[in-house]
Enzyme design. Structure first.
Site, PDB file in Angstrom:
ATOM      1  N   HIS A  43     -30.190 -45.139 -32.618  1.00 42.28           N
ATOM      2  CA  HIS A  43     -29.247 -45.286 -31.510  1.00 42.28           C
ATOM      3  C   HIS A  43     -29.369 -44.115 -30.553  1.00 42.28           C
ATOM      4  O   HIS A  43     -29.660 -43.001 -30.959  1.00 42.28           O
ATOM      5  CB  HIS A  43     -27.800 -45.399 -32.013  1.00 42.28           C
ATOM      6  CG  HIS A  43     -27.409 -44.318 -32.966  1.00 42.28           C
ATOM      7  ND1 HIS A  43     -27.744 -44.350 -34.298  1.00 42.28           N
ATOM      8  CD2 HIS A  43     -26.711 -43.173 -32.782  1.00 42.28           C
ATOM      9  CE1 HIS A  43     -27.265 -43.279 -34.907  1.00 42.28           C
ATOM     10  NE2 HIS A  43     -26.652 -42.533 -34.001  1.00 42.28           N
TER      11      HIS A  43
ATOM     12  N   HIS B 106     -27.237 -41.969 -27.735  1.00 44.94           N
ATOM     13  CA  HIS B 106     -25.914 -41.657 -27.183  1.00 44.94           C
ATOM     14  C   HIS B 106     -26.073 -41.483 -25.675  1.00 44.94           C
ATOM     15  O   HIS B 106     -26.921 -40.708 -25.224  1.00 44.94           O
ATOM     16  CB  HIS B 106     -25.379 -40.343 -27.750  1.00 44.94           C
ATOM     17  CG  HIS B 106     -25.160 -40.339 -29.233  1.00 44.94           C
ATOM     18  ND1 HIS B 106     -23.911 -40.416 -29.806  1.00 44.94           N
ATOM     19  CD2 HIS B 106     -26.030 -40.250 -30.267  1.00 44.94           C
ATOM     20  CE1 HIS B 106     -24.025 -40.365 -31.123  1.00 44.94           C
ATOM     21  NE2 HIS B 106     -25.305 -40.263 -31.437  1.00 44.94           N
TER      22      HIS B 106
HETATM   23  P1  AMP Z   1     -25.201 -40.009 -35.201  1.00 48.95           P
HETATM   24  O1  AMP Z   1     -24.680 -38.702 -35.723  1.00 48.95           O
HETATM   25  O2  AMP Z   1     -26.198 -39.809 -34.089  1.00 48.95           O
HETATM   26  O3  AMP Z   1     -25.716 -40.890 -36.309  1.00 48.95           O
HETATM   27  O4  AMP Z   1     -23.978 -40.707 -34.503  1.00 48.95           O
HETATM   28  C1  AMP Z   1     -23.287 -41.802 -35.038  1.00 48.95           C
HETATM   29  C2  AMP Z   1     -22.194 -42.156 -34.049  1.00 48.95           C
HETATM   30  O5  AMP Z   1     -21.694 -43.424 -34.407  1.00 48.95           O
HETATM   31  C3  AMP Z   1     -21.015 -41.189 -34.029  1.00 48.95           C
HETATM   32  O6  AMP Z   1     -20.870 -40.680 -32.700  1.00 48.95           O
HETATM   33  C4  AMP Z   1     -19.836 -42.064 -34.440  1.00 48.95           C
HETATM   34  O7  AMP Z   1     -18.650 -41.730 -33.756  1.00 48.95           O
HETATM   35  C5  AMP Z   1     -20.322 -43.449 -34.093  1.00 48.95           C
HETATM   36  N1  AMP Z   1     -19.734 -44.555 -34.857  1.00 48.95           N
HETATM   37  C6  AMP Z   1     -19.628 -44.674 -36.199  1.00 48.95           C
HETATM   38  N2  AMP Z   1     -19.083 -45.847 -36.539  1.00 48.95           N
HETATM   39  C7  AMP Z   1     -18.850 -46.517 -35.382  1.00 48.95           C
HETATM   40  C8  AMP Z   1     -18.300 -47.789 -35.050  1.00 48.95           C
HETATM   41  N3  AMP Z   1     -17.856 -48.645 -35.997  1.00 48.95           N
HETATM   42  N4  AMP Z   1     -18.199 -48.134 -33.746  1.00 48.95           N
HETATM   43  C9  AMP Z   1     -18.632 -47.297 -32.784  1.00 48.95           C
HETATM   44  N5  AMP Z   1     -19.168 -46.079 -33.028  1.00 48.95           N
HETATM   45  C10 AMP Z   1     -19.275 -45.685 -34.305  1.00 48.95           C
END
Ligand code: AMP
Length: 126
Positions: free
Chosen positions: A111, A113
């Protein structure tokens, strides 16, 4: 949660896989054949959208190695379109991708950001 090992096999039960299958809700911002974009549940900026490929890739590394060229191109164009549609091009924005323990990746589905909506300051702190 433990940081993701970017070389691990894809886990089809990860939270973003479940969002893609419609098993869990999300605040959808955009969708096409290559990508789904939705608001981050814990926003770090006034705009904080996650853009994920529809294919099963653990990390950026996995995506770059295995995704067909058309999927990579489609995904990158989708990220640009989301930013443009959100009106972020003129004020500017930041793209971020976390890989592995040092990158701090938590969710094992690749993903990006997309953050904006205010001046975001220095790139890395701490
Ligand atoms: P990463 O550390 O790059 O893996 O970021 C994962 C991101 O996913 C974090 O910013 C979380 O806040 C976000 N996240 C986790 N669960 C959900 C969800 N159900 N819906 C939207 N964002 C999420």
């Amino acid at each position: 949660m433990d940081a993701v090992d970017p070389t691990q096999p894809y886990d089809p039960e990860n939270i973003f896989a479940r969002i893609l299958r419609g098993e869990l809700p999300c605040e959808k911002v955009y969708e096409d054949e290559f990508a789904l974009a939705f608001n981050d549940i814990g926003p770090q900026a006034p705009v904080h959208v996650l853009v994920i490929p529809k294919g099963e890739y653990v990390s950026w590394d996995d995506f770059c190695l295995k995704a067909p060229d058309a999927e990579i191109a489609g995904f990158i164009r989708a990220v640009g379109k989301v930013a443009r549609d959100l009106g972020l091009v003129e004020p500017g924005y930041r793209l971020l991708n976390n890989v592995g323990p040092d990158g701090g990746q938590i969710v094992p589905h690749m993903h990006v950001h997309l953050c904006g909506g205010k001046p975001l300051g220095r790139m890395i702190s701490g």
